[in-house]
Design a protein around this motif. Structure first.
Motif, PDB file in Angstrom:
ATOM      1  N   LEU A 122      48.393  51.433  26.953  1.00 15.80           N
ATOM      2  CA  LEU A 122      47.972  50.257  27.718  1.00 15.80           C
ATOM      3  C   LEU A 122      46.918  50.638  28.760  1.00 15.80           C
ATOM      4  O   LEU A 122      45.988  49.873  29.014  1.00 15.80           O
ATOM      5  N   ALA A 123      47.053  51.824  29.320  1.00 15.94           N
ATOM      6  CA  ALA A 123      46.018  52.292  30.250  1.00 15.94           C
ATOM      7  C   ALA A 123      44.685  52.487  29.517  1.00 15.94           C
ATOM      8  O   ALA A 123      43.617  52.187  30.052  1.00 15.94           O
ATOM      9  N   ARG A 124      44.747  52.985  28.282  1.00 19.40           N
ATOM     10  CA  ARG A 124      43.503  53.175  27.515  1.00 19.40           C
ATOM     11  C   ARG A 124      42.826  51.849  27.209  1.00 19.40           C
ATOM     12  O   ARG A 124      41.587  51.775  27.178  1.00 19.40           O
ATOM     13  N   PHE A 125      43.607  50.808  26.935  1.00 20.75           N
ATOM     14  CA  PHE A 125      42.994  49.492  26.712  1.00 20.75           C
ATOM     15  C   PHE A 125      42.233  49.041  27.945  1.00 20.75           C
ATOM     16  O   PHE A 125      41.139  48.489  27.850  1.00 20.75           O
ATOM     17  N   VAL A 126      42.830  49.271  29.104  1.00 23.09           N
ATOM     18  CA  VAL A 126      42.177  48.862  30.354  1.00 23.09           C
ATOM     19  C   VAL A 126      40.856  49.619  30.511  1.00 23.09           C
ATOM     20  O   VAL A 126      39.810  49.036  30.818  1.00 23.09           O
ATOM     21  N   ARG A 133      38.918  51.718  35.241  1.00 23.75           N
ATOM     22  CA  ARG A 133      39.694  50.621  35.806  1.00 23.75           C
ATOM     23  C   ARG A 133      41.198  50.895  35.784  1.00 23.75           C
ATOM     24  O   ARG A 133      41.933  50.399  36.652  1.00 23.75           O
ATOM     25  N   ALA A 134      41.663  51.683  34.811  1.00 23.43           N
ATOM     26  CA  ALA A 134      43.119  51.903  34.712  1.00 23.43           C
ATOM     27  C   ALA A 134      43.661  52.532  35.988  1.00 23.43           C
ATOM     28  O   ALA A 134      44.741  52.175  36.460  1.00 23.43           O
ATOM     29  N   ALA A 135      42.893  53.470  36.564  1.00 26.05           N
ATOM     30  CA  ALA A 135      43.361  54.161  37.766  1.00 26.05           C
ATOM     31  C   ALA A 135      43.355  53.248  38.987  1.00 26.05           C
ATOM     32  O   ALA A 135      43.923  53.595  40.029  1.00 26.05           O
ATOM     33  N   GLU A 136      42.691  52.104  38.868  1.00 22.96           N
ATOM     34  CA  GLU A 136      42.599  51.179  40.012  1.00 22.96           C
ATOM     35  C   GLU A 136      43.627  50.059  39.935  1.00 22.96           C
ATOM     36  O   GLU A 136      43.564  49.121  40.748  1.00 22.96           O
ATOM     37  N   SER A 137      44.509  50.085  38.951  1.00 25.77           N
ATOM     38  CA  SER A 137      45.440  48.963  38.787  1.00 25.77           C
ATOM     39  C   SER A 137      46.828  49.499  38.445  1.00 25.77           C
ATOM     40  O   SER A 137      46.992  50.670  38.109  1.00 25.77           O
ATOM     41  N   ARG A 138      47.808  48.640  38.555  1.00 28.03           N
ATOM     42  CA  ARG A 138      49.203  49.055  38.427  1.00 28.03           C
ATOM     43  C   ARG A 138      49.574  49.331  36.975  1.00 28.03           C
ATOM     44  O   ARG A 138      49.302  48.531  36.087  1.00 28.03           O
ATOM     45  N   PRO A 202      34.696  44.746  45.651  1.00 22.20           N
ATOM     46  CA  PRO A 202      34.820  45.206  44.265  1.00 22.20           C
ATOM     47  C   PRO A 202      35.028  46.718  44.219  1.00 22.20           C
ATOM     48  O   PRO A 202      34.417  47.461  44.997  1.00 22.20           O
ATOM     49  N   PRO A 203      35.875  47.184  43.327  1.00 22.45           N
ATOM     50  CA  PRO A 203      36.210  48.606  43.258  1.00 22.45           C
ATOM     51  C   PRO A 203      35.107  49.403  42.564  1.00 22.45           C
ATOM     52  O   PRO A 203      34.166  48.837  42.006  1.00 22.45           O
ATOM     53  N   PRO A 204      35.223  50.745  42.596  1.00 24.73           N
ATOM     54  CA  PRO A 204      34.177  51.591  42.006  1.00 24.73           C
ATOM     55  C   PRO A 204      33.862  51.265  40.551  1.00 24.73           C
ATOM     56  O   PRO A 204      32.690  51.300  40.149  1.00 24.73           O
ATOM     57  N   SER A 205      34.880  50.944  39.723  1.00 24.92           N
ATOM     58  CA  SER A 205      34.604  50.674  38.301  1.00 24.92           C
ATOM     59  C   SER A 205      33.627  49.515  38.156  1.00 24.92           C
ATOM     60  O   SER A 205      32.705  49.562  37.333  1.00 24.92           O
ATOM     61  N   VAL A 206      33.833  48.487  38.962  1.00 22.95           N
ATOM     62  CA  VAL A 206      32.963  47.306  38.885  1.00 22.95           C
ATOM     63  C   VAL A 206      31.580  47.633  39.461  1.00 22.95           C
ATOM     64  O   VAL A 206      30.550  47.233  38.917  1.00 22.95           O
TER      65      VAL A 206
ATOM     66  N   VAL B  84      32.566  36.932  23.665  1.00 22.22           N
ATOM     67  CA  VAL B  84      33.214  37.435  24.880  1.00 22.22           C
ATOM     68  C   VAL B  84      32.421  36.930  26.090  1.00 22.22           C
ATOM     69  O   VAL B  84      31.204  37.086  26.142  1.00 22.22           O
ATOM     70  N   ASP B  85      33.136  36.345  27.046  1.00 17.75           N
ATOM     71  CA  ASP B  85      32.479  35.749  28.212  1.00 17.75           C
ATOM     72  C   ASP B  85      32.724  36.500  29.511  1.00 17.75           C
ATOM     73  O   ASP B  85      32.101  36.176  30.523  1.00 17.75           O
ATOM     74  N   GLY B  86      33.647  37.454  29.492  1.00 19.52           N
ATOM     75  CA  GLY B  86      33.874  38.166  30.743  1.00 19.52           C
ATOM     76  C   GLY B  86      35.043  39.127  30.658  1.00 19.52           C
ATOM     77  O   GLY B  86      35.883  39.030  29.759  1.00 19.52           O
ATOM     78  N   LEU B  87      35.063  40.059  31.588  1.00 22.91           N
ATOM     79  CA  LEU B  87      36.147  41.027  31.707  1.00 22.91           C
ATOM     80  C   LEU B  87      37.117  40.503  32.760  1.00 22.91           C
ATOM     81  O   LEU B  87      36.703  40.180  33.885  1.00 22.91           O
ATOM     82  N   VAL B  88      38.380  40.405  32.401  1.00 26.34           N
ATOM     83  CA  VAL B  88      39.399  39.888  33.324  1.00 26.34           C
ATOM     84  C   VAL B  88      40.181  41.079  33.857  1.00 26.34           C
ATOM     85  O   VAL B  88      40.920  41.740  33.117  1.00 26.34           O
ATOM     86  N   LEU B  89      39.975  41.372  35.138  1.00 18.72           N
ATOM     87  CA  LEU B  89      40.530  42.576  35.751  1.00 18.72           C
ATOM     88  C   LEU B  89      41.668  42.170  36.678  1.00 18.72           C
ATOM     89  O   LEU B  89      41.450  41.566  37.735  1.00 18.72           O
ATOM     90  N   ALA B  90      42.882  42.476  36.235  1.00 17.76           N
ATOM     91  CA  ALA B  90      44.081  42.071  36.976  1.00 17.76           C
ATOM     92  C   ALA B  90      44.578  43.223  37.841  1.00 17.76           C
ATOM     93  O   ALA B  90      44.076  44.350  37.765  1.00 17.76           O
ATOM     94  N   ARG B  91      45.594  42.926  38.670  1.00 12.81           N
ATOM     95  CA  ARG B  91      46.190  44.011  39.466  1.00 12.81           C
ATOM     96  C   ARG B  91      47.029  44.939  38.587  1.00 12.81           C
ATOM     97  O   ARG B  91      47.219  46.108  38.931  1.00 12.81           O
ATOM     98  N   SER B  92      47.567  44.418  37.497  1.00 13.11           N
ATOM     99  CA  SER B  92      48.385  45.238  36.590  1.00 13.11           C
ATOM    100  C   SER B  92      47.620  45.500  35.297  1.00 13.11           C
ATOM    101  O   SER B  92      46.801  44.687  34.863  1.00 13.11           O
ATOM    102  N   HIS B  93      47.892  46.653  34.686  1.00 11.94           N
ATOM    103  CA  HIS B  93      47.335  46.912  33.359  1.00 11.94           C
ATOM    104  C   HIS B  93      47.660  45.756  32.420  1.00 11.94           C
ATOM    105  O   HIS B  93      46.809  45.292  31.658  1.00 11.94           O
TER     106      HIS B  93
END
Lengths: 215, 215
Positions: A122-126, A133-138, A202-206, B84-93
């Motif tokens: 799931l982290a790889r999908f992120v 981005r995976a390292a920046e989210s839960r 916005p975080p570093p990934s963005v 694809v219209d955008g990347l949705v970046l949530a707090r959780s993976h």
């Protein structure tokens, strides 16, 4: 990967590549695949997010998804990924085309049940959507992992096909008073839109994605 | 279009639409489809250009294409189109996603042999890539039409699925010190590149596409 009958490109063979590096390069440039398989003779082609890991493609969905469960049974599947790079405008209708990079993969999927592997996947999908981005989210918790069906699709055969360059008009058409050429096409990202309840920068990934132009 | 079992969206049903207008809007926004069908139990998913005509999708390829000939035999097929219209970046993976518009169509294809219809269809493909371009280029001649296999895929059932808006984080995650939001994504076109042997100015179709910014 040797060319055999299933994935051997027969048309416009000069565009075909079978080396793993060529296949992986196209796969790594995207995150959206079209996944095909049949259920009782009815074909389905479903858009799904993916992440490449070695010569496998990770796929995921809800444990409640009927189609995912069919795929998990190991039926023969075909996964295609395509990127359009430009409009090829020829002097004749016939030679109009697009520049593209595409991969067609054949194989079967197996379910991954180990919770550690599922969490890593799931982290790889992120990170496939947005590197870093995976390292920046839960990370996923136990309930989220239990709700997720994770599949590992093993690429048994694959081919990449690439078209680039200008139109290939017939010699007899080149003197016609008609414009011909290419209009390049690419994906661009717009300014980040924070969630309504988020007032953080916005975080570093963005920032990396947007070239540091974000406020 | 009524929802029946083949194309009824079961997951995230609030994203599904079955009205022809919704399906057509997604189809008309693109020109690249992923076409799926099986041959002797082996599924294939092939990227193909398409053009919508009413409730049909026109497809074309070389008369020498093995896969096109299989499709022409009227086997059950599934055609999927995604944007694809955008990347949705949530707090959780877990809640990471993408914004998208997609359509999945089920039906079968028939061959179109009439040369007038074939020529008109080839013009439609050109205009599907770039509106107005067909009138700026040479129509197909008899040999080109003979070399082209044209298929009319009749959409029997279809569904559109659309995700838009921001991330849908769990309430418990909203207080985490993590950025969440959307990065919009769109297709952009670059400056036209004339063919090496072309010194004409870009035509109106290209100028319209590029917003009149072309020299």
């Amino acid at each position: 990967m040797p060319a055999n009958s299933r994935h051997q490109v027969r048309r416009t063979k000069e565009r075909a590549q079978y080396e793993a590096a060529a296949v992986h390069a196209v796969l790594d440039a995207g995150f959206l695949a079209h996944v095909g398989f049949s259920v009782d003779g009815q074909p389905f082609v479903i858009p799904m997010l993916y992440a490449r890991e070695g010569n496998d493609l990770l796929l995921h969905g809800s444990i409640a998804s009927r189609l995912m469960r069919n795929l998990a049974e190991g039926v023969p599947a075909c996964i295609s990924v395509s990127h359009v790079d430009g409009l090829v405008l020829a002097r004749s209708h016939f030679h109009h085309s697009v520049n593209y990079r595409s991969v067609v993969c054949f194989g079967t999927a197996v379910t991954v049940d180990d919770p550690v592997q599922k969490a890593q996947a799931l982290a790889r999908f992120v990170d496939a959507i947005l590197p870093g981005r995976a390292a920046e989210s839960r990370e996923s918790d136990r309930n989220e992992l239990a709700a997720t069906l994770l599949l590992r699709f093993r690429i048994e055969d694959a081919s990449a096909k690439v078209r680039s360059g200008g139109p290939r008009d017939d010699p007899a058409d080149r003197g016609l008073p008609l414009w011909a050429g290419v209009v390049p096409q690419e994906v661009r990202f717009g300014a980040a839109i924070p969630a309504e309840d988020c007032d953080l920068p916005p975080p570093p990934s963005v920032q990396r994605l947007l070239g540091g132009a974000q406020p």
